[in-house]
Design an enzyme around this catalytic site. Structure first.
Site, PDB file in Angstrom:
ATOM      1  N   THR A 108       0.861  -1.183   0.000  1.00 28.91           N
ATOM      2  CA  THR A 108       0.000   0.000   0.000  1.00 28.91           C
ATOM      3  C   THR A 108       0.897   1.233   0.000  1.00 28.91           C
ATOM      4  O   THR A 108       1.623   1.464   0.972  1.00 28.91           O
ATOM      5  CB  THR A 108      -0.906  -0.015   1.239  1.00 28.91           C
ATOM      6  OG1 THR A 108      -1.694  -1.208   1.185  1.00 28.91           O
ATOM      7  CG2 THR A 108      -1.821   1.205   1.277  1.00 28.91           C
ATOM      8  N   GLU A 136      -3.682  -4.390  -2.742  1.00 29.16           N
ATOM      9  CA  GLU A 136      -4.179  -5.646  -2.174  1.00 29.16           C
ATOM     10  C   GLU A 136      -5.298  -5.352  -1.181  1.00 29.16           C
ATOM     11  O   GLU A 136      -5.124  -4.552  -0.278  1.00 29.16           O
ATOM     12  CB  GLU A 136      -3.013  -6.364  -1.479  1.00 29.16           C
ATOM     13  CG  GLU A 136      -3.383  -7.698  -0.890  1.00 29.16           C
ATOM     14  CD  GLU A 136      -4.071  -8.581  -1.906  1.00 29.16           C
ATOM     15  OE1 GLU A 136      -3.444  -8.966  -2.892  1.00 29.16           O
ATOM     16  OE2 GLU A 136      -5.273  -8.888  -1.717  1.00 29.16           O
ATOM     17  N   PHE A 137      -6.433  -6.026  -1.353  1.00 27.53           N
ATOM     18  CA  PHE A 137      -7.586  -5.757  -0.480  1.00 27.53           C
ATOM     19  C   PHE A 137      -7.867  -6.896   0.490  1.00 27.53           C
ATOM     20  O   PHE A 137      -8.887  -6.912   1.148  1.00 27.53           O
ATOM     21  CB  PHE A 137      -8.838  -5.487  -1.322  1.00 27.53           C
ATOM     22  CG  PHE A 137      -8.706  -4.274  -2.206  1.00 27.53           C
ATOM     23  CD1 PHE A 137      -8.861  -2.997  -1.679  1.00 27.53           C
ATOM     24  CD2 PHE A 137      -8.403  -4.397  -3.548  1.00 27.53           C
ATOM     25  CE1 PHE A 137      -8.723  -1.869  -2.474  1.00 27.53           C
ATOM     26  CE2 PHE A 137      -8.273  -3.276  -4.363  1.00 27.53           C
ATOM     27  CZ  PHE A 137      -8.434  -2.006  -3.822  1.00 27.53           C
ATOM     28  N   LEU A 138      -6.965  -7.886   0.562  1.00 31.73           N
ATOM     29  CA  LEU A 138      -7.260  -9.057   1.391  1.00 31.73           C
ATOM     30  C   LEU A 138      -7.389  -8.688   2.873  1.00 31.73           C
ATOM     31  O   LEU A 138      -6.867  -7.679   3.320  1.00 31.73           O
ATOM     32  CB  LEU A 138      -6.148 -10.097   1.236  1.00 31.73           C
ATOM     33  CG  LEU A 138      -4.735  -9.738   1.694  1.00 31.73           C
ATOM     34  CD1 LEU A 138      -4.542  -9.887   3.191  1.00 31.73           C
ATOM     35  CD2 LEU A 138      -3.734 -10.593   0.962  1.00 31.73           C
ATOM     36  N   ASN A 196      -9.781   1.684   2.685  1.00 35.97           N
ATOM     37  CA  ASN A 196      -9.504   1.575   4.128  1.00 35.97           C
ATOM     38  C   ASN A 196     -10.059   2.764   4.899  1.00 35.97           C
ATOM     39  O   ASN A 196     -10.539   2.616   6.028  1.00 35.97           O
ATOM     40  CB  ASN A 196      -7.999   1.426   4.369  1.00 35.97           C
ATOM     41  CG  ASN A 196      -7.549  -0.013   4.152  1.00 35.97           C
ATOM     42  OD1 ASN A 196      -8.372  -0.904   3.939  1.00 35.97           O
ATOM     43  ND2 ASN A 196      -6.262  -0.251   4.194  1.00 35.97           N
ATOM     44  N   GLY A 241     -16.555  -1.487  18.892  1.00 35.15           N
ATOM     45  CA  GLY A 241     -15.564  -2.318  19.577  1.00 35.15           C
ATOM     46  C   GLY A 241     -14.534  -1.442  20.258  1.00 35.15           C
ATOM     47  O   GLY A 241     -14.760  -0.247  20.464  1.00 35.15           O
ATOM     48  N   CYS A 248      -2.819  -2.193   8.835  1.00 33.51           N
ATOM     49  CA  CYS A 248      -3.237  -1.380   7.687  1.00 33.51           C
ATOM     50  C   CYS A 248      -3.994  -0.114   8.070  1.00 33.51           C
ATOM     51  O   CYS A 248      -3.522   0.990   7.763  1.00 33.51           O
ATOM     52  CB  CYS A 248      -4.081  -2.226   6.745  1.00 33.51           C
ATOM     53  SG  CYS A 248      -3.087  -3.488   5.922  1.00 33.51           S
ATOM     54  N   LYS A 251      -2.043   2.923   9.861  1.00 35.78           N
ATOM     55  CA  LYS A 251      -1.003   3.584   9.069  1.00 35.78           C
ATOM     56  C   LYS A 251      -1.578   4.174   7.777  1.00 35.78           C
ATOM     57  O   LYS A 251      -1.139   5.227   7.311  1.00 35.78           O
ATOM     58  CB  LYS A 251       0.151   2.630   8.786  1.00 35.78           C
ATOM     59  CG  LYS A 251      -0.062   1.654   7.648  1.00 35.78           C
ATOM     60  CD  LYS A 251       1.220   0.914   7.304  1.00 35.78           C
ATOM     61  CE  LYS A 251       0.961  -0.228   6.331  1.00 35.78           C
ATOM     62  NZ  LYS A 251       0.355   0.136   5.048  1.00 35.78           N
TER      63      LYS A 251
HETATM   64  N1  LIG Z   1      -1.159  -7.484   6.015  1.00 32.33           N
HETATM   65  C1  LIG Z   1      -2.252  -7.224   5.326  1.00 32.33           C
HETATM   66  O1  LIG Z   1      -3.343  -7.703   5.628  1.00 32.33           O
HETATM   67  C2  LIG Z   1      -2.200  -6.309   4.119  1.00 32.33           C
HETATM   68  C3  LIG Z   1      -3.358  -6.157   3.336  1.00 32.33           C
HETATM   69  C4  LIG Z   1      -3.315  -5.316   2.240  1.00 32.33           C
HETATM   70  C5  LIG Z   1      -2.141  -4.619   1.956  1.00 32.33           C
HETATM   71  N2  LIG Z   1      -1.047  -4.777   2.746  1.00 32.33           N
HETATM   72  C6  LIG Z   1       0.168  -4.027   2.416  1.00 32.33           C
HETATM   73  O2  LIG Z   1       1.169  -4.929   2.014  1.00 32.33           O
HETATM   74  C7  LIG Z   1       2.450  -4.444   2.436  1.00 32.33           C
HETATM   75  C8  LIG Z   1       3.160  -5.507   3.253  1.00 32.33           C
HETATM   76  O3  LIG Z   1       2.395  -5.768   4.428  1.00 32.33           O
HETATM   77  P1  LIG Z   1       2.777  -6.958   5.421  1.00 32.33           P
HETATM   78  O4  LIG Z   1       1.763  -6.965   6.498  1.00 32.33           O
HETATM   79  O5  LIG Z   1       3.043  -8.209   4.632  1.00 32.33           O
HETATM   80  O6  LIG Z   1       4.193  -6.399   5.992  1.00 32.33           O
HETATM   81  P2  LIG Z   1       5.290  -7.184   6.840  1.00 32.33           P
HETATM   82  O7  LIG Z   1       6.052  -6.106   7.542  1.00 32.33           O
HETATM   83  O8  LIG Z   1       4.673  -8.283   7.609  1.00 32.33           O
HETATM   84  O9  LIG Z   1       6.225  -7.876   5.745  1.00 32.33           O
HETATM   85  C9  LIG Z   1       7.051  -7.142   4.902  1.00 32.33           C
HETATM   86  C10 LIG Z   1       8.242  -8.026   4.503  1.00 32.33           C
HETATM   87  O10 LIG Z   1       9.090  -7.249   3.642  1.00 32.33           O
HETATM   88  C11 LIG Z   1      10.426  -7.670   3.873  1.00 32.33           C
HETATM   89  N3  LIG Z   1      11.386  -6.685   3.360  1.00 32.33           N
HETATM   90  C12 LIG Z   1      11.642  -5.448   3.846  1.00 32.33           C
HETATM   91  N4  LIG Z   1      12.588  -4.836   3.090  1.00 32.33           N
HETATM   92  C13 LIG Z   1      12.915  -5.700   2.095  1.00 32.33           C
HETATM   93  C14 LIG Z   1      13.811  -5.634   1.001  1.00 32.33           C
HETATM   94  N5  LIG Z   1      14.533  -4.540   0.774  1.00 32.33           N
HETATM   95  N6  LIG Z   1      13.894  -6.683   0.173  1.00 32.33           N
HETATM   96  C15 LIG Z   1      13.130  -7.793   0.394  1.00 32.33           C
HETATM   97  N7  LIG Z   1      12.264  -7.910   1.419  1.00 32.33           N
HETATM   98  C16 LIG Z   1      12.160  -6.881   2.266  1.00 32.33           C
HETATM   99  C17 LIG Z   1      10.481  -7.823   5.384  1.00 32.33           C
HETATM  100  O11 LIG Z   1      11.581  -8.631   5.781  1.00 32.33           O
HETATM  101  C18 LIG Z   1       9.127  -8.460   5.683  1.00 32.33           C
HETATM  102  O12 LIG Z   1       9.209  -9.865   5.701  1.00 32.33           O
HETATM  103  C19 LIG Z   1       2.183  -3.147   3.207  1.00 32.33           C
HETATM  104  O13 LIG Z   1       2.329  -2.053   2.343  1.00 32.33           O
HETATM  105  C20 LIG Z   1       0.741  -3.296   3.608  1.00 32.33           C
HETATM  106  O14 LIG Z   1       0.120  -2.057   3.784  1.00 32.33           O
HETATM  107  C21 LIG Z   1      -1.038  -5.630   3.803  1.00 32.33           C
END
Ligand SMILES: NC(=O)c1ccc[n+]([C@@H]2O[C@H](COP(=O)([O-])OP(=O)(O)OC[C@H]3O[C@@H](n4cnc5c(N)ncnc54)[C@H](O)[C@@H]3O)[C@@H](O)[C@H]2O)c1
Length: 423
Positions: A108, A136-138, A196, A241, A248, A251
């Site tokens: 995001t 990603e909307f999951l 969001n 709640g 998400c 931030k």
């Molecule tokens: N978690 C959710 O439900 C969700 C849903 C929709 C969108 N998103 C978006 O997806 C993105 C990731 O979210 P997340 O919850 O998976 O984050 P997270 O922090 O759990 O995972 C991010 C991963 O990126 C890796 N990383 C960081 N720098 C790196 C680099 N230079 N090279 C390779 N890997 C690297 C980290 O080691 C980590 O494993 C965010 O922008 C978030 O807003 C997340």
């Protein structure tokens, strides 16, 4: 998750991450997070050779036609999304381009990031790069289902090549007719934040409505049902709640406010949404204080649910953190249970909290129970047993799981949110 789902439809996928521990676990089919349905998907696709994991990001670049950037974008100190990781990856891609590639921002990211990614790559290579924004909307806890059967796929593209490649990749997931919505990249980037923002706004609105119900004697569950039955409004995301949390909403709301600010616009609604949420996270601590007084020394409080929502072990920005830290600061002993998030909680609170693998065990000798997460297993407890285990039968219900009439019969003190209490 995205990698496993794309492998499931027949693609060869390499997932790269700089976290060696994570990659080692994933290579053996072990998932470092709690996400229902993901492990068998990963195991199966590793076994047939379509999915592998590596810390070698240059190799991922060289071997791929399409590259998804899905690294974290945490909130920076000023609330803006921290793009360091996204741009680090873009630089590695740029340095290792060996042909024409499509690079997709899945993280995001604020408006203008895909353009920045393209610039970063193009400054390092003469090979052609197409960028695409694929927000990603999951939902955590239902991630596989959401990816496999999305309501819609949003693809912001800058070229016919990106449109064709990304369209083909996503077609297997929308065979029942849900749309792939192609748009310009800026609109795609903004769409994710607005989705969001809309959901967080509904939650904060209903949290304020619940407070109005507490003040007026109305029942928020009835009000919710009454308004949610209007098809223009719909029933989802209307449950009050202890405040929204997770990786998400908090931030992304901050980042959208910041994007407005940078362009000279004050996003007033979202500032209010955030303010209401911060206050809501403190509400149940205040309710505990109202009941027991501000000094909780010598009190034991059981907490059921630490994850920010059911179905996940994620505690990022979880309202339970505010509650637990507040209870500890006021001298209480905290006995916590969560079906998935205890390892996460141990990393956060260390030995300041007592952890229990079984929900009833957390109740032993407790002066009060606070239910913070609406895990299914908390919905129909054996209240007789609950009462026998607790020192005093006082239940704070931040998710409105129980009925006041039943709690009165059982002689509990019962404090829900925006509904009849038993005091
Ligand atoms: N978690 C959710 O439900 C969700 C849903 C929709 C969108 N998103 C978006 O997806 C993105 C990731 O979210 P997340 O919850 O998976 O984050 P997270 O922090 O759990 O995972 C991010 C991963 O990126 C890796 N990383 C960081 N720098 C790196 C680099 N230079 N090279 C390779 N890997 C690297 C980290 O080691 C980590 O494993 C965010 O922008 C978030 O807003 C997340």
């Amino acid at each position: 998750m995205v990698g496993a789902c794309l492998a499931e439809t027949g693609n060869d996928v390499i997932c790269g991450d700089v976290d060696a521990e994570k990659i080692a676990a994933l290579s053996q089919g072990r998932i470092p997070i709690y996400e229902p349905g993901l492990e068998p998907l990963v195991e199966r696709n590793i076994a047939v050779g379509r999915l592998r994991f590596t810390t070698d990001i240059p190799e991922v670049t060289r071997e791929s036609e399409v590259i998804f950037i899905a690294v974290g974008t945490p909130a920076d100190e000023d609330g803006s999304a921290d793009l360091r990781h996204v741009l680090d990856v873009a630089a590695v891609i740029g340095d290792n381009m060996n042909g024409e590639k499509v690079v997709v921002t899945k993280s995001t990211v604020p408006v203008g990031t895909a353009a920045l990614v393209k610039e970063t790559i193009e400054a390092r290579t003469d090979h052609q790069v197409h960028v695409c924004s694929n927000p990603e909307f999951l939902k955590e806890g239902a991630a596989v289902e959401d990816f496999m059967r999305p309501d819609r796929v949003v693809l912001g593209v800058d070229s016919p090549r990106a449109r064709q490649m990304l369209g083909e990749l996503h077609e297997p997931f929308v065979r029942t007719g849900n749309p792939i919505i192609f748009m310009d990249i800026t609109s795609a980037e903004l769409t994710k934040y607005v989705a969001n923002a809309m959901l967080a706004t509904r939650i904060s609105l209903m949290n304020e409505v619940a407070r109005m119900c507490d003040l007026t004697g109305a029942d928020v569950s009835l009000v919710r049902h009454g308004v949610g039955s209007d098809h223009r409004i719909g029933p989802t995301f209307l449950f009050p709640g202890p405040g929204y949390g997770g990786s998400c909403f908090p931030k992304d709301i901050k980042a959208l406010i910041r994007t407005g600010h940078e362009r000279g616009y004050d996003f007033k609604i979202l500032r209010a949404v955030e303010e209401v949420n911060e206050a809501q996270k403190r509400l149940f601590l205040e309710k505990v204080e109202q009941h027991f007084g501000p000094d909780l020394t010598g009190r034991t409080v059981a907490v059921w649910g630490l994850a920010f929502k059911p179905g996940t072990d994620d505690m990022r920005e979880s309202p339970s953190i505010v509650l637990v830290e507040g209870l500890l600061a006021r001298g209480a002993v905290v006995q916590a249970h969560d079906p998935a998030a205890l390892p996460t909680a141990r990393r956060l609170f260390g030995d300041r909290v007592q952890y229990f693998e079984r929900d009833y065990d957390a109740l032993k000798g407790a002066d009060a129970l606070v239910v913070m997460t609406d895990w299914l297993e908390y919905r129909r407890p054996n209240f007789q047993r609950v009462k026998e285990l607790m020192k005093t039968p006082v239940v704070f219900d931040a998710r409105n799981l129980y009925e006041a009439s039943r709690m009165r019969e059982l002689k509990f003190v019962y404090i829900p949110l925006g509904r009849e209490a038993v005091t």
